[in-house]
Design an enzyme around this catalytic site. Structure first.
Site, PDB file in Angstrom:
ATOM      1  N   SER A  51      -4.894   2.573  -0.512  1.00  0.00           N
ATOM      2  CA  SER A  51      -4.708   1.878  -1.791  1.00  0.00           C
ATOM      3  C   SER A  51      -5.204   0.442  -1.710  1.00  0.00           C
ATOM      4  O   SER A  51      -5.804  -0.074  -2.653  1.00  0.00           O
ATOM      5  CB  SER A  51      -3.234   1.915  -2.213  1.00  0.00           C
ATOM      6  OG  SER A  51      -2.801   3.240  -2.433  1.00  0.00           O
ATOM      7  N   ASP A  52      -4.945  -0.210  -0.588  1.00  0.00           N
ATOM      8  CA  ASP A  52      -5.479  -1.557  -0.372  1.00  0.00           C
ATOM      9  C   ASP A  52      -7.005  -1.544  -0.343  1.00  0.00           C
ATOM     10  O   ASP A  52      -7.671  -2.387  -0.960  1.00  0.00           O
ATOM     11  CB  ASP A  52      -4.969  -2.125   0.955  1.00  0.00           C
ATOM     12  CG  ASP A  52      -3.616  -2.792   0.829  1.00  0.00           C
ATOM     13  OD1 ASP A  52      -3.270  -3.241  -0.283  1.00  0.00           O
ATOM     14  OD2 ASP A  52      -2.908  -2.882   1.837  1.00  0.00           O
ATOM     15  N   GLN A  53      -7.569  -0.605   0.394  1.00  0.00           N
ATOM     16  CA  GLN A  53      -9.019  -0.561   0.534  1.00  0.00           C
ATOM     17  C   GLN A  53      -9.705  -0.264  -0.799  1.00  0.00           C
ATOM     18  O   GLN A  53     -10.717  -0.888  -1.140  1.00  0.00           O
ATOM     19  CB  GLN A  53      -9.411   0.488   1.565  1.00  0.00           C
ATOM     20  CG  GLN A  53      -9.002   0.124   2.988  1.00  0.00           C
ATOM     21  CD  GLN A  53      -9.286   1.262   3.947  1.00  0.00           C
ATOM     22  OE1 GLN A  53      -8.647   2.302   3.913  1.00  0.00           O
ATOM     23  NE2 GLN A  53     -10.257   1.065   4.809  1.00  0.00           N
ATOM     24  N   GLY A  68      -9.602  -3.270  -2.897  1.00  0.00           N
ATOM     25  CA  GLY A  68     -10.588  -4.221  -2.407  1.00  0.00           C
ATOM     26  C   GLY A  68     -11.992  -3.888  -2.861  1.00  0.00           C
ATOM     27  O   GLY A  68     -12.767  -4.776  -3.243  1.00  0.00           O
ATOM     28  N   ASP A 106       0.810  -1.208   0.000  1.00  0.00           N
ATOM     29  CA  ASP A 106       0.000   0.000   0.000  1.00  0.00           C
ATOM     30  C   ASP A 106       0.850   1.268   0.000  1.00  0.00           C
ATOM     31  O   ASP A 106       0.633   2.174  -0.810  1.00  0.00           O
ATOM     32  CB  ASP A 106      -0.923  -0.010   1.229  1.00  0.00           C
ATOM     33  CG  ASP A 106      -1.700   1.288   1.366  1.00  0.00           C
ATOM     34  OD1 ASP A 106      -2.815   1.370   0.833  1.00  0.00           O
ATOM     35  OD2 ASP A 106      -1.176   2.232   2.000  1.00  0.00           O
TER      36      ASP A 106
END
Length: 409
Positions: A181-183, A186, A149
């Site tokens: 960025s991960d969220q 997702g 991230d």
């Protein structure tokens, strides 16, 4: 009438770890999907150890339950499988044959060495929807790089537009305070999975979905990206100011700070009328948003001087009554004490064999027809192994005993 969760007919094999994949599969679980979280024996998902704080402290025998892990694993069933063993690989194949969706975030080619890649598993389940999440995608010169991230926030340009501008105290590129960025990846992955389910319902065909943190973060640069594409000028850091709307930033008040978010010319006129600054709304330089952008350097100090005269609560009470967007800057403790947040059910408490109270942030999606947040607590490591093998594969107790090594026992 008994409520049936929207995705109660969907089974998900979750081979993902950390945040992007688990963020997507937690939503699927909230909507009723049967989500099987496959974890490494003895260790589990990396985030189990990302503490303190812990709800359940780790021991030599168990990695515990960190607050980080609790944030993205509600509603799932945890099983432990040694993927490096032939028997473990066969269990994964058998589970994939019974599932609708596989979500994984292994490095490019990482599952092929186990015979557990999409090309292999689609042979046992042609209708499988496969979502692969990596830092940079399955193609391109960076495909084999590990993606994190923080790295993606930097490489995507997000950090170049976040933080105080050069010359201000504390000026440097800044990451967002959560793994955004991960969220984001997702959530895009979730949208893609749901779209593929609809497509399969219409055509009968499965799908391979190639998701990349870098791609999705760039896609959500929104106006900042198109500002560059239209003008050819790369935007920079502006602190809390907005590149396309003025005044739209943080201002110091008599007792702290607040945000003032004037989004159109009518709101600016109302703001000026309320604060007794009609000379600003009547000034040709500031009458339009375009003018306020060009002349922000002269306007903002005058607005700042006005806002400094009252407390945050005074301003919020006054301006809200005149439909001028504004608000306090809450810390997270204040957020969960806010009556609006309480009324919307965003703080939930579940129960678990591991702890009498398991705090959770509720799913923000509301359906009129029924609940949209699972009552199943984030699982302890391997807690559901036997039940999943019995329910999904029809494995007998004797076979479970025989598979002890593959299950990490």
């Amino acid at each position: 009438m008994t409520y049936e969760a929207p995705l109660s007919h969907i089974k998900v094999l979750d081979l993902s770890r950390v945040l992007a994949g688990p963020w997507a599969t937690q939503f699927l679980a909230d909507m009723g999907a049967y989500v099987i979280k496959v974890e490494r024996p003895g260790a589990g998902d990396d985030t189990r150890g990302w503490g303190p704080p812990y709800l359940v402290e780790p021991t030599e025998e168990d990695p515990g339950l960190s607050a980080y892990y609790l944030a993205c694993n509600r509603g799932k069933r945890s099983i432990t499988v040694d993927m490096a063993s032939a028997e473990g690989q066969e269990l994964i194949r058998r589970l994939a044959a019974e599932c609708d969706v596989v979500v994984e975030n292994y490095k490019v080619g990482g599952l092929a060495k186990y015979g557990l890649d999409y090309a292999s598993l689609r042979q046992v389940n042609p209708k499988l929807i496969w979502c692969s999440i990596t830092g940079f995608g399955q193609t391109g010169p960076y495909a084999k790089r590990a993606g994190y991230d923080f790295l993606v926030q930097a490489m995507s340009g997000l950090m170049s537009i976040t933080g105080q501008p050069d010359g201000m105290p504390g000026a440097e590129p800044m990451k967002v305070g959560v793994a955004i960025s991960d969220q984001i990846c997702g959530l895009y992955s979730l949208s893609a999975i749901l779209t593929a389910i609809i497509k399969r319902d219409r055509t009968g065909a499965g799908e391979y979905i190639d998701m990349a943190l870098l791609d999705t973060q760039i896609a959500t640069l929104a106006n900042q990206a198109t500002n560059y594409l239209v003008s050819g000028v790369a935007p920079g850091r502006m602190g809390n100011a907005h590149p396309n709307v003025v005044p739209y930033q943080v201002f110091r008040t008599a007792d702290g700070h607040m945000i003032l978010g004037v989004g159109n010319d009518g709101q600016f006129q109302r703001f000026c009328a309320v604060v007794g600054a009609e000379h600003l709304s009547g000034d040709p330089r500031y009458k339009t948003n375009a003018g306020r952008i060009v002349n922000r350097e002269t306007l903002i100090p005058q607005v700042a001087e006005i806002v400094l005269q009252r407390t945050t609560s005074d301003w919020v009470s006054l301006l809200e009554n005149h439909a001028v967007p504004c608000g306090p800057i809450n810390d997270i403790g204040q957020v969960f004490a806010d009556p609006q947040v309480e009324a919307r059910g965003l703080k939930r408490v579940l129960t678990s064999p591991a702890a009498p109270e398991v705090p959770q942030v509720g799913n923000p999606v509301k359906f009129a027809s029924g609940p949209t947040s699972s009552d199943r607590s984030p699982p302890t490591l391997g807690a559901d192994t036997d039940d999943v093998l019995r329910e999904i594969l029809g494995v007998s107790d004797g076979e479970i005993t025989r598979l002890a090594k593959a299950l990490g026992r």
